[in-house]
Write an enzyme that holds these catalytic residues in place. Structure first.
Site, PDB file in Angstrom:
ATOM      1  N   LYS A  56     -36.811 -48.432  50.059  1.00 33.09           N
ATOM      2  CA  LYS A  56     -38.024 -47.648  49.837  1.00 33.09           C
ATOM      3  C   LYS A  56     -37.918 -46.304  50.535  1.00 33.09           C
ATOM      4  O   LYS A  56     -38.277 -45.264  49.968  1.00 33.09           O
ATOM      5  CB  LYS A  56     -39.249 -48.420  50.335  1.00 33.09           C
ATOM      6  CG  LYS A  56     -39.581 -49.651  49.509  1.00 33.09           C
ATOM      7  CD  LYS A  56     -40.696 -50.472  50.144  1.00 33.09           C
ATOM      8  CE  LYS A  56     -41.002 -51.710  49.318  1.00 33.09           C
ATOM      9  NZ  LYS A  56     -42.035 -52.584  49.924  1.00 33.09           N
ATOM     10  N   GLN A 100     -44.857 -54.775  54.850  1.00 31.73           N
ATOM     11  CA  GLN A 100     -43.936 -55.629  54.112  1.00 31.73           C
ATOM     12  C   GLN A 100     -44.285 -57.095  54.328  1.00 31.73           C
ATOM     13  O   GLN A 100     -44.419 -57.551  55.465  1.00 31.73           O
ATOM     14  CB  GLN A 100     -42.489 -55.355  54.570  1.00 31.73           C
ATOM     15  CG  GLN A 100     -41.425 -56.121  53.806  1.00 31.73           C
ATOM     16  CD  GLN A 100     -41.359 -55.711  52.347  1.00 31.73           C
ATOM     17  OE1 GLN A 100     -41.517 -54.551  52.013  1.00 31.73           O
ATOM     18  NE2 GLN A 100     -41.118 -56.681  51.475  1.00 31.73           N
ATOM     19  N   ASP A 123     -49.782 -50.306  48.077  1.00 35.76           N
ATOM     20  CA  ASP A 123     -49.446 -51.572  47.429  1.00 35.76           C
ATOM     21  C   ASP A 123     -50.572 -52.054  46.515  1.00 35.76           C
ATOM     22  O   ASP A 123     -50.362 -52.912  45.666  1.00 35.76           O
ATOM     23  CB  ASP A 123     -49.156 -52.654  48.475  1.00 35.76           C
ATOM     24  CG  ASP A 123     -47.698 -52.671  48.907  1.00 35.76           C
ATOM     25  OD1 ASP A 123     -46.832 -52.328  48.076  1.00 35.76           O
ATOM     26  OD2 ASP A 123     -47.425 -53.018  50.069  1.00 35.76           O
TER      27      ASP A 123
END
Length: 312
Positions: A56, A100, A123
């Protein structure tokens, strides 16, 4: 079996999206002097998660974004993790925050996701963004769509154009993929069924699908014989299984790929299908968040200037 399905190239589509994002990042920097910034939080030392976070960051840099990574001990307290999120929420230079997953068992995942500023929740997991997604509008200002479902919808739009009136079956009901995927398909005016590994008569339901999206995390769950001839299949499953000879392992999807290619009109491979789109869509969300935050600050500045001029 003779393969007839077109292979949907997620790598190529993700590269196109990253190219467009890079143009948007450059335009934002030229107009405002601001570069979008993504902050990633990784708790623990899971190798797969570490690789994913690193990718990422690399892809963010490749499109001209800034990024920072916070790698925390597995033993970190929930209060300390929430305090870090608070600092990032108040950092005007940070436009996107991601935590994460998975998190260690002693940390309340829901509490952590709720703590992220919804405008920085790239997200799309915050309850505010979940609620905005569930509202019956494709143009809700400020909503952030979860990355994997967003990527799936882009691939489907490229393949089919309008999805209106099609029967769609989503196998998997997670908050990350299955449920938001169903919402997006409903908004595209599909008739949507949500199933999972416990669904009775799953083969019959799958056989009704013009669009099949499988995100069950069960290798080989969907047999080729179940698939309606001509269906478009989006396989979100990422499952590691041992090689047949017992030496090493490989990544497979939820769908029996070789069997499915003889019946579907188009199908995503695993790997190389949905996976590359997920990170690209994360960058797209970060750019959108940066644009929205910049516009909001500009509006606030203009309003303050107007108030000052009234009393000058």
């Amino acid at each position: 079996m003779t393969a007839t399905a077109r292979i949907i190239d997620g790598k190529r589509r993700a590269a196109q999206l990253r190219h467009d994002i890079a143009i948007g990042v450059e335009r934002l920097r030229d107009e405002t002097g601001i570069a979008p910034k993504l902050a990633a939080i990784l708790v623990g030392d899971d190798p797969a998660s570490a690789i994913y976070v690193r990718r990422k960051g690399e892809q963010a840099a490749a499109v001209g974004m800034e990024s920072e990574s916070h790698r925390l001990s597995t033993s970190i307290s929930q209060d300390d993790l929430l305090a870090l999120i608070d600092r990032l929420n108040h950092d005007a230079a940070v436009h996107g925050i991601l935590v994460q997953l998975p998190l260690p068992p002693h940390i309340d995942k829901a509490a952590v996701l709720r703590r992220i500023d919804p405008g920085k929740d790239v997200d799309g997991f915050h309850p505010v963004n979940v609620g905005l997604l569930a509202s019956d509008s494709e143009t809700v200002d400020g909503r952030i769509i979860p990355c994997t479902p967003m990527g799936c919808m882009m691939l489907l739009a490229d393949e089919l154009g309008s999805l209106e009136g099609m029967n769609a079956v989503v196998v998997g009901c997670s908050n990350i993929v299955g449920r938001p995927m169903a919402q997006l398909l409903l908004q595209a005016r599909c008739t949507v069924s949500i199933a999972h590994i416990h669904t009775r008569d799953l083969p019959e339901l799958v056989a009704s699908a013009d669009i099949l999206v499988s995100a069950a995390g069960a290798p080989g769950l969907i047999k080729g014989s179940w698939i309606k001839p001509g269906a478009v299949v989006i396989d979100v499953g990422i499952n590691r299984v041992p090689n047949a000879d017992g030496d090493g392992s490989r990544i497979v999807g939820d769908v029996c790929f070789d069997e499915a290619t003889a019946r579907a009109s188009a199908i995503t491979p695993v790997p190389g299908g949905v996976g590359p789109m997920t990170i690209a869509c994360l960058l797209e969300n970060t750019l959108r968040a940066a644009i929205a935050m910049t516009a909001e600050r500009r509006h606030d500045t203009d309003m303050a200037s107007d108030r000052q001029s009234q009393f000058a």
